[in-house]
Design a protein around this motif. Structure first.
Motif, PDB file in Angstrom:
ATOM      1  N   ALA A   1       0.955  -1.153  -0.017  1.00 58.12           N
ATOM      2  CA  ALA A   1       0.195   0.077  -0.037  1.00 58.12           C
ATOM      3  C   ALA A   1       0.881   1.220  -0.080  1.00 58.12           C
ATOM      4  O   ALA A   1       2.008   1.094   0.364  1.00 58.12           O
ATOM      5  N   PRO A   2       0.334   2.446  -0.600  1.00 58.37           N
ATOM      6  CA  PRO A   2       1.192   3.668  -0.630  1.00 58.37           C
ATOM      7  C   PRO A   2       1.984   3.885   0.831  1.00 58.37           C
ATOM      8  O   PRO A   2       3.119   4.395   0.931  1.00 58.37           O
ATOM      9  N   SER A   3       1.281   3.791   2.010  1.00 57.29           N
ATOM     10  CA  SER A   3       1.647   4.062   3.333  1.00 57.29           C
ATOM     11  C   SER A   3       2.775   3.001   3.738  1.00 57.29           C
ATOM     12  O   SER A   3       3.805   3.416   4.234  1.00 57.29           O
ATOM     13  N   GLU A   4       2.638   1.757   3.333  1.00 54.15           N
ATOM     14  CA  GLU A   4       3.777   0.794   3.638  1.00 54.15           C
ATOM     15  C   GLU A   4       4.891   0.928   2.700  1.00 54.15           C
ATOM     16  O   GLU A   4       5.883   0.824   3.305  1.00 54.15           O
ATOM     17  N   TYR A   5       4.765   1.381   1.534  1.00 54.40           N
ATOM     18  CA  TYR A   5       5.794   1.590   0.574  1.00 54.40           C
ATOM     19  C   TYR A   5       6.753   2.828   1.230  1.00 54.40           C
ATOM     20  O   TYR A   5       8.072   2.866   1.340  1.00 54.40           O
ATOM     21  N   ARG A   6       5.818   3.816   1.712  1.00 52.40           N
ATOM     22  CA  ARG A   6       6.674   5.090   2.286  1.00 52.40           C
ATOM     23  C   ARG A   6       7.083   4.721   3.692  1.00 52.40           C
ATOM     24  O   ARG A   6       8.446   5.121   3.774  1.00 52.40           O
ATOM     25  N   ASN A   7       6.555   3.797   4.311  1.00 50.10           N
ATOM     26  CA  ASN A   7       7.383   3.318   5.717  1.00 50.10           C
ATOM     27  C   ASN A   7       8.624   2.710   5.387  1.00 50.10           C
ATOM     28  O   ASN A   7       9.703   2.546   5.966  1.00 50.10           O
ATOM     29  N   GLN A   8       8.512   1.927   4.233  1.00 55.88           N
ATOM     30  CA  GLN A   8       9.796   1.128   3.869  1.00 55.88           C
ATOM     31  C   GLN A   8      10.863   1.968   3.443  1.00 55.88           C
ATOM     32  O   GLN A   8      12.042   1.670   3.387  1.00 55.88           O
TER      33      GLN A   8
END
Length: 343
Positions: A332-339
């Motif tokens: 998800a976009p938020s997961e990608y950003r967290n990564q």
């Protein structure tokens, strides 16, 4: 050399007919033999004979069934049925399968000679005929070469066409009409792409022999390419690159394939095929991929909110953006950003 297939279950008849055909024809023939319809079908698939002489009564697959199967195949094989008096009704049935000639047993040299003369005359007529599909194939390839200003490819297409053209047994009128029709079709296809040749009609009345006829046609076609090159000021614009640039510039908008095709001056169906052939992707898939790649770049910038990024890449529906992004990246976009270490 013409190929002739003889089908009969009696070896002596096959041999005798083979000798007679060689004696009756004006030219030597490549003779192939089969003892039944089943064997004949296999040979037809391998050899594509010009003429077929078949008996009616044979084991496994008889002559009637062979003719029926031939009628279902895309072939221009000319078939002659050989029958006894008692098989005359069978021979009449074969007419419905496209058989136009039949010989009664015993086959006389005179009758065989007449039949072969008819077959040869019809074959020569077929060889002079250029199908609409074949003409369209040549013109489509020329159109593509001219649009991309590929002079070498246009030259190769014209050389192929010239070889085919000079081998056909056409009258001067047929040759002239074929090339004039081909040029008219080329102009029509180019007009779809907003290319207007200086010479819209080709008149070959003054051309002498077949070589000069084709030379004038080739010259006129090459002139269209040069006209187009001058109009583009010596720079060949690649329509696919132009399309990509347009898509990139309008990622935030819902741009359709038809809109991009119109901007380029191309037919939508033609553009769709060209785009898929060049990129290996459909227009829609390519546009979504570019949107997701831009989204990844923006997600790496902490100053952008995810909802803003959604709008920036053309998704007013935020859940739809999230679903699409996850489909392409697995996150998800938020997961990608967290990564990336961005909270």
């Amino acid at each position: 050399m013409r190929c002739v297939l003889i089908v009969d279950d009696e070896p002596m008849i096959r041999k005798g007919l083979s000798i007679m055909i060689q004696q009756c024809g004006e030219h030597p023939y490549n003779i192939k033999l089969a003892q039944n319809g089943e064997e004949a079908i296999q040979l037809i698939m391998e050899e594509q004979p010009d003429f077929l002489f078949t008996d009616i009564r044979m084991p496994k697959v008889d002559g009637l069934e062979l003719c029926r199967r031939l009628s279902e195949m895309e072939t221009d094989i000319q078939t002659v049925v050989i029958s006894g008096y008692g098989d005359f009704e069978y021979a009449r049935q074969c007419v419905s399968y496209g058989v136009k000639e039949y010989l009664l047993k015993p086959v006389s040299k005179g009758n065989l000679q007449n039949v072969i003369a008819k077959l040869e005359a019809h074959r020569e007529k077929l060889e002079s005929f250029v199908s609409v599909a074949k003409l369209d194939e040549w013109v489509v390839r020329m159109d593509d070469a001219i649009w991309t200003l590929d002079k070498e490819r246009l030259y190769l297409v014209l050389k192929e066409w010239e070889t085919d053209f000079l081998q056909r047994k056409m009258s001067r009128i047929q040759q002239k009409e074929l090339l004039e029709e081909g040029y008219a079709l080329l102009v029509k296809k180019l007009l779809v792409n907003s290319v207007t040749p200086g010479k819209s009609v080709l008149d070959l009345s003054a051309a002498a022999g077949p070589e000069q006829l084709f030379h004038c046609f080739a010259e006129a076609s090459a002139a269209i390419l040069e006209e187009l090159r001058r109009k583009r000021k010596g720079k060949a614009k690649d329509p696919i690159e132009e399309a990509k640039a347009f898509i990139e510039k309008h990622l935030a908008q819902e741009v359709s394939l038809e809109e991009v095709a119109e901007v380029l001056g191309l037919n939508a169906s033609y553009f769709s095929q060209m785009f898929k052939h060049s990129t290996g992707e459909t227009f829609v898939h390519y546009r979504i991929k570019r949107r997701m790649e831009k989204a990844k770049r923006l997600l790496a910038d902490a100053s952008y909110r995810i909802t803003d990024i959604s709008y920036e890449v053309g998704y007013a529906d935020h859940p739809h953006f999230t679903k699409t992004f996850k489909k392409f990246t697995g996150l998800a976009p938020s997961e990608y950003r967290n990564q990336l270490g961005i909270d």
